[in-house]
Design a protein around this motif. Structure first.
Motif, PDB file in Angstrom:
ATOM      1  N   ASP A 173       0.804  -1.224   0.000  1.00  0.00           N
ATOM      2  CA  ASP A 173       0.000   0.000   0.000  1.00  0.00           C
ATOM      3  C   ASP A 173       0.834   1.269   0.000  1.00  0.00           C
ATOM      4  O   ASP A 173       0.459   2.275  -0.614  1.00  0.00           O
ATOM      5  N   SER A 174       1.961   1.261   0.696  1.00  0.00           N
ATOM      6  CA  SER A 174       2.783   2.476   0.746  1.00  0.00           C
ATOM      7  C   SER A 174       3.352   2.805  -0.628  1.00  0.00           C
ATOM      8  O   SER A 174       3.425   3.971  -1.014  1.00  0.00           O
ATOM      9  N   ALA A 175       3.729   1.773  -1.388  1.00  0.00           N
ATOM     10  CA  ALA A 175       4.235   2.003  -2.742  1.00  0.00           C
ATOM     11  C   ALA A 175       3.111   2.454  -3.663  1.00  0.00           C
ATOM     12  O   ALA A 175       3.302   3.344  -4.502  1.00  0.00           O
ATOM     13  N   VAL A 176       1.928   1.851  -3.525  1.00  0.00           N
ATOM     14  CA  VAL A 176       0.775   2.251  -4.333  1.00  0.00           C
ATOM     15  C   VAL A 176       0.438   3.720  -4.086  1.00  0.00           C
ATOM     16  O   VAL A 176       0.129   4.472  -5.025  1.00  0.00           O
ATOM     17  N   ALA A 177       0.536   4.136  -2.840  1.00  0.00           N
ATOM     18  CA  ALA A 177       0.243   5.530  -2.513  1.00  0.00           C
ATOM     19  C   ALA A 177       1.227   6.475  -3.200  1.00  0.00           C
ATOM     20  O   ALA A 177       0.832   7.540  -3.708  1.00  0.00           O
ATOM     21  N   LEU A 178       2.497   6.101  -3.233  1.00  0.00           N
ATOM     22  CA  LEU A 178       3.500   6.932  -3.915  1.00  0.00           C
ATOM     23  C   LEU A 178       3.225   7.000  -5.413  1.00  0.00           C
ATOM     24  O   LEU A 178       3.324   8.064  -6.034  1.00  0.00           O
TER      25      LEU A 178
END
Length: 272
Positions: free
Chosen positions: A253-258
């Motif tokens: 999720d953190s990468a998707v947010a970026l």
């Protein structure tokens, strides 16, 4: 009185990861001097030394007898071509009472100021360091074997299933873009902030199977130095949309947010 922490005097809980960084840097530096098969043999040799260190105390004569025998066997096979390997003094990593000074984890002045017991790695630090080395070498061997031709098979007669054909859409830039978000989201490693682009580029060469010679000759370096702004407009949006599902499928999720934030920013730029 405790010594003040400085860049030359890291806290003790950072010692094993910092030693690993030195080990990995030395390992990657010698790989460029050897062919794929030689890289495999030397990597497996280093892994065997790490396994030996985990089985035998490095303070024992038995350990150093076996260590020297393994190194001598490799030297007999490689002769003068082993000089890049020898120059990195990998044996120093197993001298736990001096490695912090020899590999410059601490300055000589700080190291000499420590009480005798604190100059040596603790049992926990040794165990952590060896495990980290094993993890790095295991991964390296995996990627090296993925580049090796199969044994005992006529490669030209093998018809690979359609799913094993090269994916022309998985371009080199998209591979680097994927690595960029993995490192940034998972490890807070962003080359413009951390100033470690050369180390990231070496990792990218390893993962893509492209031989690294120098930064000046590296097309990967030229692309990665500007990533994700190496491209712009609709072309960059297409690349971001292409890699996004790989992260969503793994719930990163953190990468998707970026990625979503960069998509939003670049889409806004197109609309202006």
């Amino acid at each position: 009185m405790p010594t003040k922490e400085t860049p030359l005097n890291p806290p003790r809980n950072h010692v094993a990861p910092l030693l690993l960084q030195k080990f990995q840097h030395d390992y990657e530096a010698i790989m460029e001097h050897y062919t794929l098969l030689q890289q495999l043999e030397i990597t497996e040799h280093l892994l065997s030394l790490v396994h030996l260190a985990r089985q035998e105390s490095a303070h024992s004569d038995q350990f150093w007898h076996q260590y020297k025998a393994k190194d001598l066997a490799l030297l007999k096979r490689y002769g003068k071509t082993l000089k890049p390997y020898v120059s990195k003094s990998f044996h120093a990593y197993f001298h736990y009472d001096t490695v912090l000074a020899q590999k410059e984890i601490y300055s000589s002045e700080v190291f000499n100021s420590f009480p005798g017991a604190e100059q040596s790695l603790s049992a926990d630090e040794i165990s952590q360091f060896l495990q980290l080395c094993q993890n790095v070498l295991d991964r390296a061997i995996h990627f090296l074997y993925l580049q090796k031709e199969p044994e005992g098979l006529d490669v030209e007669t093998i018809t690979a299933p359609a799913t094993e054909e090269p994916d022309k859409e998985a371009t080199r830039y998209r591979q680097l873009l994927t690595l960029y978000y993995l490192l940034k989201a998972g490890f807070q490693t962003e080359h413009r902030d951390n100033g470690n682009i050369s180390d990231v580029v070496r990792l990218a060469h390893l993962l893509t199977g492209v031989k690294f010679t120098s930064l000046q000759n590296s097309d990967i370096y030229k692309k990665y130095a500007k990533i994700p702004d190496h491209k712009a407009g609709a072309q960059l949006l297409a690349d971001l949309q292409y890699i996004r599902p790989y992260f969503t499928d793994l719930h990163l999720d953190s990468a998707v947010a970026l990625i979503d934030e960069d998509i939003r920013q670049h889409a806004k730029g197109i609309r202006k």
